[in-house]
Design a protein around this motif. Structure first.
Motif, mmCIF file in Angstrom:
data_model
loop_
_atom_site.group_PDB
_atom_site.id
_atom_site.type_symbol
_atom_site.label_atom_id
_atom_site.label_comp_id
_atom_site.label_asym_id
_atom_site.label_seq_id
_atom_site.Cartn_x
_atom_site.Cartn_y
_atom_site.Cartn_z
ATOM 1 N N PHE A 88 0.809 -1.190 0.116
ATOM 2 C CA PHE A 88 -0.232 0.054 -0.177
ATOM 3 C C PHE A 88 0.867 1.219 -0.051
ATOM 4 C CE2 PHE A 88 0.379 -1.485 4.309
ATOM 5 C CZ PHE A 88 1.039 -0.494 5.014
ATOM 6 N N THR A 89 0.398 2.360 -0.241
ATOM 7 C CA THR A 89 1.023 3.350 -0.655
ATOM 8 C C THR A 89 0.149 4.452 0.355
ATOM 9 O OG1 THR A 89 -0.384 4.312 -2.320
ATOM 10 C CG2 THR A 89 1.626 3.155 -2.661
ATOM 11 N N SER A 90 0.366 5.721 0.585
ATOM 12 C CA SER A 90 -0.251 6.652 1.035
ATOM 13 C C SER A 90 -1.747 6.413 1.075
ATOM 14 C CB SER A 90 0.137 8.095 0.667
ATOM 15 O OG SER A 90 -0.791 9.160 1.388
ATOM 16 N N PRO A 91 -2.443 6.564 1.936
ATOM 17 C CA PRO A 91 -4.007 6.402 1.975
ATOM 18 C C PRO A 91 -4.816 7.302 1.199
ATOM 19 C CG PRO A 91 -3.507 6.857 4.094
ATOM 20 C CD PRO A 91 -1.820 6.764 3.413
ATOM 21 N N ILE A 92 -4.146 8.617 1.075
ATOM 22 C CA ILE A 92 -5.013 9.481 -0.045
ATOM 23 C C ILE A 92 -4.779 9.178 -1.434
ATOM 24 C CG2 ILE A 92 -4.391 11.336 1.811
ATOM 25 C CD1 ILE A 92 -2.287 12.386 -0.347
ATOM 26 N N ARG A 93 -4.013 8.363 -1.690
ATOM 27 C CA ARG A 93 -3.911 7.882 -3.256
ATOM 28 C C ARG A 93 -4.855 6.985 -3.815
ATOM 29 N NH1 ARG A 93 1.744 6.696 -5.183
ATOM 30 N NH2 ARG A 93 0.532 6.885 -7.096
ATOM 31 N N ARG A 94 -5.248 5.942 -3.223
ATOM 32 C CA ARG A 94 -6.089 5.117 -3.853
ATOM 33 C C ARG A 94 -6.961 4.346 -2.880
ATOM 34 N NH1 ARG A 94 -1.291 1.908 -7.023
ATOM 35 N NH2 ARG A 94 -1.101 1.362 -4.911
ATOM 36 N N TYR A 95 -8.384 3.824 -3.277
ATOM 37 C CA TYR A 95 -9.054 3.480 -2.333
ATOM 38 C C TYR A 95 -8.678 2.154 -1.937
ATOM 39 C CZ TYR A 95 -13.735 1.656 -0.423
ATOM 40 O OH TYR A 95 -14.436 0.926 0.299
ATOM 41 N N PRO A 96 -8.065 1.187 -2.464
ATOM 42 C CA PRO A 96 -7.647 0.031 -2.049
ATOM 43 C C PRO A 96 -6.543 0.151 -0.792
ATOM 44 C CG PRO A 96 -7.653 -0.188 -4.279
ATOM 45 C CD PRO A 96 -7.804 1.147 -4.118
ATOM 46 N N ASP A 97 -5.730 1.330 -1.069
ATOM 47 C CA ASP A 97 -4.636 1.625 0.046
ATOM 48 C C ASP A 97 -5.582 1.965 1.154
ATOM 49 O OD1 ASP A 97 -2.585 1.063 -1.660
ATOM 50 O OD2 ASP A 97 -2.479 3.138 -2.399
ATOM 51 N N VAL A 98 -6.533 2.962 1.075
ATOM 52 C CA VAL A 98 -7.240 3.314 2.373
ATOM 53 C C VAL A 98 -8.096 2.024 3.105
ATOM 54 C CG1 VAL A 98 -9.433 4.576 2.937
ATOM 55 C CG2 VAL A 98 -8.055 5.535 1.314
ATOM 56 N N ILE A 99 -8.415 1.192 2.340
ATOM 57 C CA ILE A 99 -8.821 -0.122 2.967
ATOM 58 C C ILE A 99 -7.861 -0.913 3.734
ATOM 59 C CG2 ILE A 99 -10.122 -2.613 2.537
ATOM 60 C CD1 ILE A 99 -11.796 -0.064 2.269
ATOM 61 N N VAL A 100 -6.652 -1.054 3.145
ATOM 62 C CA VAL A 100 -5.435 -1.799 3.661
ATOM 63 C C VAL A 100 -5.072 -1.140 5.066
ATOM 64 C CG1 VAL A 100 -3.059 -2.483 3.501
ATOM 65 C CG2 VAL A 100 -4.494 -3.007 1.617
ATOM 66 N N HIS A 101 -4.966 0.026 4.851
ATOM 67 C CA HIS A 101 -4.677 1.026 6.067
ATOM 68 C C HIS A 101 -5.625 0.873 7.162
ATOM 69 C CE1 HIS A 101 -1.140 3.668 5.518
ATOM 70 N NE2 HIS A 101 -1.559 3.154 4.038
ATOM 71 N N ARG A 102 -6.985 0.898 7.019
ATOM 72 C CA ARG A 102 -8.151 0.562 7.887
ATOM 73 C C ARG A 102 -7.977 -0.842 8.663
ATOM 74 N NH1 ARG A 102 -12.884 4.000 4.924
ATOM 75 N NH2 ARG A 102 -11.933 6.193 5.239
ATOM 76 N N LEU A 103 -7.813 -1.871 7.682
ATOM 77 C CA LEU A 103 -7.615 -3.253 8.138
ATOM 78 C C LEU A 103 -6.518 -3.415 9.162
ATOM 79 C CD1 LEU A 103 -8.903 -5.143 4.785
ATOM 80 C CD2 LEU A 103 -9.598 -5.276 7.321
ATOM 81 N N LEU A 104 -5.309 -2.764 8.602
ATOM 82 C CA LEU A 104 -4.271 -2.958 9.325
ATOM 83 C C LEU A 104 -4.074 -2.190 10.729
ATOM 84 C CD1 LEU A 104 -1.109 -3.872 9.299
ATOM 85 C CD2 LEU A 104 -0.548 -1.938 8.423
ATOM 86 N N SER A 105 -4.969 -1.032 10.784
ATOM 87 C CA SER A 105 -5.102 -0.421 11.981
ATOM 88 C C SER A 105 -6.214 -1.025 12.903
ATOM 89 C CB SER A 105 -5.598 1.019 11.683
ATOM 90 O OG SER A 105 -6.008 1.525 12.870
ATOM 91 N N ALA A 106 -7.273 -1.678 12.328
ATOM 92 C CA ALA A 106 -8.226 -2.398 13.111
ATOM 93 C C ALA A 106 -7.485 -3.772 13.390
ATOM 94 C CB ALA A 106 -9.453 -2.848 12.139
ATOM 95 N N THR A 107 -6.640 -4.220 12.882
ATOM 96 C CA THR A 107 -6.029 -5.459 13.382
ATOM 97 C C THR A 107 -5.122 -5.185 14.404
ATOM 98 O OG1 THR A 107 -6.142 -6.560 11.081
ATOM 99 C CG2 THR A 107 -4.493 -7.339 12.615
ATOM 100 N N LEU A 108 -4.263 -4.307 14.194
ATOM 101 C CA LEU A 108 -3.064 -3.827 15.600
ATOM 102 C C LEU A 108 -3.838 -3.271 16.626
ATOM 103 C CD1 LEU A 108 -0.602 -1.932 13.222
ATOM 104 C CD2 LEU A 108 -0.431 -4.124 14.380
ATOM 105 N N ASP A 109 -4.999 -2.732 16.462
ATOM 106 C CA ASP A 109 -5.937 -2.166 17.586
ATOM 107 C C ASP A 109 -7.020 -3.358 18.257
ATOM 108 O OD1 ASP A 109 -4.593 0.389 17.563
ATOM 109 O OD2 ASP A 109 -6.434 1.023 16.319
ATOM 110 N N GLU A 110 -6.867 -4.670 17.635
ATOM 111 C CA GLU A 110 -7.698 -5.573 17.970
ATOM 112 C C GLU A 110 -9.285 -5.243 17.829
ATOM 113 O OE1 GLU A 110 -6.148 -7.517 21.610
ATOM 114 O OE2 GLU A 110 -4.185 -7.592 21.099
ATOM 115 N N GLU A 111 -9.609 -4.726 16.638
ATOM 116 C CA GLU A 111 -11.080 -4.461 16.449
ATOM 117 C C GLU A 111 -11.287 -4.680 15.173
ATOM 118 O OE1 GLU A 111 -10.828 0.001 16.816
ATOM 119 O OE2 GLU A 111 -10.545 -0.005 18.979
#
Length: 124
Positions: free
Chosen positions: A69-92
């Motif tokens: 993934f790249t910066s989440p402002i660039r592509r929708y798939p990157d936004v999803i990856v960032h959000r999933l990664l964040s949710a995983t790390l936050d155990e949510e």
């Protein structure tokens, strides 16, 4: 007579390296290399839970799991990856706003749009 092993990217690279050392005809080496590497399947977005583990691999890197993934402002798939990664790390991850099927559908749509854009660019 050249023995080319296409089992995985490591064996392919080893075979092509051996070919370049053993073959005196640079044009043959170039043609064989191009014909084996050009038609490789393009990268696709996917929802891992919707596919067999064998389909998660990155052939060129020869690794079983891969995400990019790249910066989440660039592509929708990157936004999803960032959000999933964040949710995983936050155990949510169980509280994530999209279901696995919705992520799979969004990935397929993004793949279709990316391919359409690529074809349009090639035609212009």
């Amino acid at each position: 007579d050249f023995d080319i092993d296409t089992t995985d990217s490591r064996t392919l690279q080893e075979s092509l390296s051996r070919l370049s050392r053993e073959c005196d005809d640079e044009l043959v080496v170039q043609c064989v290399t191009e014909s084996l590497t050009t038609p490789m399947r393009p990268a696709e977005y996917l929802a891992a839970g919707e596919l067999d583990e064998a389909d998660w691999a990155h052939f060129a890197l020869n690794i079983p799991y891969y995400t990019h993934f790249t910066s989440p402002i660039r592509r929708y798939p990157d936004v999803i990856v960032h959000r999933l990664l964040s949710a995983t790390l936050d155990e949510e991850v169980d509280e994530f706003s999209l279901t696995q099927k919705e992520i799979h559908s969004a990935a397929a749509h993004c793949n279709d749009m990316r391919m359409s854009a690529k074809k349009a660019q090639e035609r212009s």
